[in-house]
Design an enzyme around this catalytic site. Sequence first.
Site, short mmCIF file in Angstrom:
data_model
loop_
_atom_site.label_atom_id
_atom_site.label_comp_id
_atom_site.label_asym_id
_atom_site.label_seq_id
_atom_site.Cartn_x
_atom_site.Cartn_y
_atom_site.Cartn_z
CE LYS A 9 -11.18 23.16 -19.29
NZ LYS A 9 -11.29 23.39 -17.55
CG HIS A 83 -14.89 18.90 -17.73
ND1 HIS A 83 -14.51 19.83 -16.80
CD2 HIS A 83 -13.57 18.56 -18.18
CE1 HIS A 83 -13.84 20.35 -16.79
NE2 HIS A 83 -12.76 19.55 -17.95
CD GLU A 149 -10.08 16.54 -16.36
OE1 GLU A 149 -9.04 17.74 -16.89
OE2 GLU A 149 -11.61 17.17 -16.60
N GLY A 155 -7.24 24.07 -13.50
CA GLY A 155 -7.02 25.27 -12.89
C GLY A 155 -6.49 25.86 -12.09
CB SER A 191 -2.62 22.34 -13.20
OG SER A 191 -3.50 23.05 -12.62
P1 13P Z 1 -6.39 22.86 -16.54
O1 13P Z 1 -5.69 22.30 -17.28
O2 13P Z 1 -6.64 24.66 -16.83
O3 13P Z 1 -6.36 22.89 -15.15
O4 13P Z 1 -7.80 22.44 -17.10
C1 13P Z 1 -8.44 21.10 -16.58
C2 13P Z 1 -9.31 20.19 -17.36
O5 13P Z 1 -10.11 20.67 -17.05
C3 13P Z 1 -8.82 19.99 -19.00
O6 13P Z 1 -10.32 19.33 -18.68
#
Ligand code: 13P
Length: 228
Positions: A9, A83, A149, A155, A191
Amino acid sequence: MKKLFLNHKMNLLLKDIEGYVDKIPKDKDLVVFPSNIYIPLFTSENVPVGSQDVSASKRNNMTSEVSATQLKNSGAAYVLVGHSERRAIYQEESSQIRSKLENAVEAGLIPVLCIGEQSVETRYTDLKQQIKEAFGDSLISENIIIAYEPLFAIGSGQALSVEEIDEMIHWIKSYMKEIYHYEPFIIYGGSVNDENIKELSLSIADGFLAGGASLEIEKVKRMIEALK
Ligand code: 13P
């Protein structure tokens, strides 16, 4: 080994990235998605790398955008498209997502299309809509990876269970087979970390996309060990 994709990110500074590149295990199944400004640092050390986004535009006169051709030329092999953070915060629309997929495929990048439901209640309608909007009536290419996802898992510290991942990935594969006569490669994100990845690897997911846990090299090493 199942694939492990690492989405940085907007994190990490140049001083952090230099150490990260030195220490990261080199493995074709491990792909890093850093900020675009760091891509050449990874490619010069032969670490497979991708971009977190790509321009939907075909015109070069587009301030601040980065084209698929530029990404390919700087050594990226993959690109994330759609995303949830881009869909939700930047209101990325289906026409843009489709153009990004087309531009990526045309430039020789492997797109990783991110899809995910808002809530358990809206799960199948959300996913159907996102798949239909991205691909329309015909699949752009069979060389597109799907990153599943669920929004509420990102997160949150709470990944889906193995059973739930299996159920959802099985459903996406069947749906795509029915519509496009093709079963995509599907990775799970939300996560995923060094503590749960071993258990999650028992699922049918073809790999994983980690956000927060990808920022610390020790956690990355533990995730790779768990997958081996
Ligand atoms: P996290 O692993 O921090 O939950 O993020 C997932 C994500 O958005 C990966 O693209």
